[in-house]
Design a protein around this motif. Sequence first.
Motif, PDB file in Angstrom:
ATOM      1  N   PRO A 177      31.308 -66.769  22.062  1.00 24.09           N
ATOM      2  CA  PRO A 177      31.814 -65.404  22.039  1.00 24.09           C
ATOM      3  C   PRO A 177      32.677 -65.145  23.275  1.00 24.09           C
ATOM      4  N   ARG A 178      33.723 -64.354  23.111  1.00 21.62           N
ATOM      5  CA  ARG A 178      34.610 -64.031  24.217  1.00 21.62           C
ATOM      6  C   ARG A 178      33.865 -63.195  25.242  1.00 21.62           C
ATOM      7  N   LYS A 179      34.050 -63.526  26.519  1.00 21.51           N
ATOM      8  CA  LYS A 179      33.420 -62.756  27.580  1.00 21.51           C
ATOM      9  C   LYS A 179      34.235 -61.503  27.845  1.00 21.51           C
ATOM     10  N   CYS A 180      33.551 -60.448  28.229  1.00 16.29           N
ATOM     11  CA  CYS A 180      34.229 -59.209  28.602  1.00 16.29           C
ATOM     12  C   CYS A 180      35.030 -59.443  29.876  1.00 16.29           C
ATOM     13  N   ARG A 181      36.094 -58.666  30.056  1.00 17.23           N
ATOM     14  CA  ARG A 181      36.987 -58.859  31.199  1.00 17.23           C
ATOM     15  C   ARG A 181      36.325 -58.487  32.521  1.00 17.23           C
ATOM     16  N   TYR A 182      35.570 -57.410  32.565  1.00 15.12           N
ATOM     17  CA  TYR A 182      34.976 -56.926  33.815  1.00 15.12           C
ATOM     18  C   TYR A 182      33.475 -57.165  33.808  1.00 15.12           C
ATOM     19  N   VAL A 183      32.951 -57.583  34.961  1.00 13.70           N
ATOM     20  CA  VAL A 183      31.511 -57.769  35.110  1.00 13.70           C
ATOM     21  C   VAL A 183      31.106 -57.192  36.467  1.00 13.70           C
ATOM     22  N   VAL A 184      29.993 -56.464  36.472  1.00 16.58           N
ATOM     23  CA  VAL A 184      29.423 -55.914  37.705  1.00 16.58           C
ATOM     24  C   VAL A 184      28.094 -56.611  37.915  1.00 16.58           C
ATOM     25  N   ARG A 185      27.925 -57.186  39.114  1.00 15.23           N
ATOM     26  CA  ARG A 185      26.707 -57.931  39.433  1.00 15.23           C
ATOM     27  C   ARG A 185      26.032 -57.327  40.647  1.00 15.23           C
ATOM     28  N   ASP A 186      24.690 -57.431  40.692  1.00 12.70           N
ATOM     29  CA  ASP A 186      23.973 -56.964  41.870  1.00 12.70           C
ATOM     30  C   ASP A 186      24.068 -58.009  42.974  1.00 12.70           C
ATOM     31  N   ALA A 187      23.448 -57.748  44.109  1.00 11.09           N
ATOM     32  CA  ALA A 187      23.549 -58.642  45.266  1.00 11.09           C
ATOM     33  C   ALA A 187      23.000 -60.037  44.972  1.00 11.09           C
ATOM     34  N   ALA A 188      22.065 -60.139  44.027  1.00 10.45           N
ATOM     35  CA  ALA A 188      21.480 -61.438  43.672  1.00 10.45           C
ATOM     36  C   ALA A 188      22.300 -62.174  42.620  1.00 10.45           C
ATOM     37  N   GLY A 189      23.364 -61.554  42.095  1.00 14.24           N
ATOM     38  CA  GLY A 189      24.212 -62.208  41.101  1.00 14.24           C
ATOM     39  C   GLY A 189      23.849 -61.888  39.668  1.00 14.24           C
ATOM     40  N   ARG A 190      22.828 -61.045  39.460  1.00 10.55           N
ATOM     41  CA  ARG A 190      22.442 -60.674  38.094  1.00 10.55           C
ATOM     42  C   ARG A 190      23.438 -59.664  37.520  1.00 10.55           C
ATOM     43  N   VAL A 191      23.719 -59.773  36.240  1.00 11.91           N
ATOM     44  CA  VAL A 191      24.683 -58.898  35.579  1.00 11.91           C
ATOM     45  C   VAL A 191      24.083 -57.508  35.392  1.00 11.91           C
ATOM     46  N   LEU A 192      24.804 -56.512  35.883  1.00  8.71           N
ATOM     47  CA  LEU A 192      24.417 -55.118  35.668  1.00  8.71           C
ATOM     48  C   LEU A 192      25.195 -54.511  34.513  1.00  8.71           C
ATOM     49  N   SER A 193      26.454 -54.910  34.377  1.00  6.03           N
ATOM     50  CA  SER A 193      27.309 -54.364  33.324  1.00  6.03           C
ATOM     51  C   SER A 193      28.424 -55.346  33.014  1.00  6.03           C
ATOM     52  N   GLU A 194      28.747 -55.504  31.734  1.00  4.37           N
ATOM     53  CA  GLU A 194      29.908 -56.276  31.289  1.00  4.37           C
ATOM     54  C   GLU A 194      30.671 -55.410  30.303  1.00  4.37           C
ATOM     55  N   THR A 195      31.975 -55.288  30.517  1.00  9.25           N
ATOM     56  CA  THR A 195      32.782 -54.412  29.676  1.00  9.25           C
ATOM     57  C   THR A 195      34.245 -54.831  29.719  1.00  9.25           C
ATOM     58  N   ASP A 196      35.006 -54.366  28.750  1.00  7.84           N
ATOM     59  CA  ASP A 196      36.454 -54.548  28.763  1.00  7.84           C
ATOM     60  C   ASP A 196      37.150 -53.301  29.305  1.00  7.84           C
ATOM     61  N   ASN A 197      36.386 -52.272  29.615  1.00  7.72           N
ATOM     62  CA  ASN A 197      36.931 -51.002  30.072  1.00  7.72           C
ATOM     63  C   ASN A 197      36.850 -50.921  31.602  1.00  7.72           C
ATOM     64  N   ARG A 198      37.994 -50.822  32.251  1.00 10.58           N
ATOM     65  CA  ARG A 198      38.045 -50.781  33.722  1.00 10.58           C
ATOM     66  C   ARG A 198      37.317 -49.558  34.267  1.00 10.58           C
ATOM     67  N   PHE A 199      37.437 -48.431  33.601  1.00  8.18           N
ATOM     68  CA  PHE A 199      36.769 -47.210  34.050  1.00  8.18           C
ATOM     69  C   PHE A 199      35.252 -47.375  34.029  1.00  8.18           C
ATOM     70  N   VAL A 200      34.713 -47.956  32.969  1.00 10.16           N
ATOM     71  CA  VAL A 200      33.267 -48.164  32.853  1.00 10.16           C
ATOM     72  C   VAL A 200      32.792 -49.123  33.942  1.00 10.16           C
ATOM     73  N   ALA A 201      33.577 -50.166  34.214  1.00 11.54           N
ATOM     74  CA  ALA A 201      33.223 -51.115  35.282  1.00 11.54           C
ATOM     75  C   ALA A 201      33.212 -50.414  36.632  1.00 11.54           C
ATOM     76  N   CYS A 202      34.204 -49.579  36.880  1.00  8.13           N
ATOM     77  CA  CYS A 202      34.273 -48.843  38.142  1.00  8.13           C
ATOM     78  C   CYS A 202      33.070 -47.923  38.284  1.00  8.13           C
ATOM     79  N   TRP A 203      32.694 -47.243  37.205  1.00  8.74           N
ATOM     80  CA  TRP A 203      31.552 -46.341  37.229  1.00  8.74           C
ATOM     81  C   TRP A 203      30.260 -47.109  37.523  1.00  8.74           C
ATOM     82  N   ALA A 204      30.072 -48.253  36.888  1.00  7.95           N
ATOM     83  CA  ALA A 204      28.874 -49.063  37.135  1.00  7.95           C
ATOM     84  C   ALA A 204      28.839 -49.550  38.580  1.00  7.95           C
ATOM     85  N   TRP A 205      29.988 -49.922  39.104  1.00  7.49           N
ATOM     86  CA  TRP A 205      30.062 -50.371  40.494  1.00  7.49           C
ATOM     87  C   TRP A 205      29.742 -49.216  41.440  1.00  7.49           C
ATOM     88  N   LEU A 206      30.310 -48.025  41.184  1.00  7.59           N
ATOM     89  CA  LEU A 206      30.050 -46.864  42.040  1.00  7.59           C
ATOM     90  C   LEU A 206      28.566 -46.519  42.090  1.00  7.59           C
TER      91      LEU A 206
END
Length: 151
Positions: free
Chosen positions: A8-37
């Motif tokens: 399956p195609r991976k989403c363009r944006y991924v947000v990871r915590d300090a340990a490298g675990r995935v918190l959010s994966e999305t193709d939407n830049r705004f959603v990635a920014c929100w998860a990072w914030l």
Amino acid sequence: MIEMTIRPRKCRYVVRDAAGRVLSETDNRFVACWAWLRNRRNGAQAHDRLMWIEDERSWLRAGDMQAAVRIEKLSATQLARKYNVSTASVQKKLVELGYIEVRSGLHFFTEVGRNVGGEYRKNHADASDADGHMVWPFDGPLVAAIQSINK
């Protein structure tokens, strides 16, 4: 050659915590920014998998993971150059170890090869599925086996 598996195609944006675990994966830049914030105070980092050049002032990092978290993987050609042996001898050693098998003159991963971290990588982001190569983790029994080729 290489066995083609459809992933399956991976989403363009991924947000990871300090340990490298995935918190959010999305193709939407705004959603990635929100998860990072929401998670930045806990050491979260956002990565753009398609970005090549990184701006240090940006909240977004290039690639998929931090360099320190990423496991270095090398192709058979790169391993051969590193240890001053032929690519054919490295591929022969991969067959002997049971990491790949040859069918009709083409190279295919075995289950053992996938379990030790063998991976298929495309040569560039827009490449077709046939335009790529196998890579291997740069550690463990494979390196020891390659070092023993000419001894």
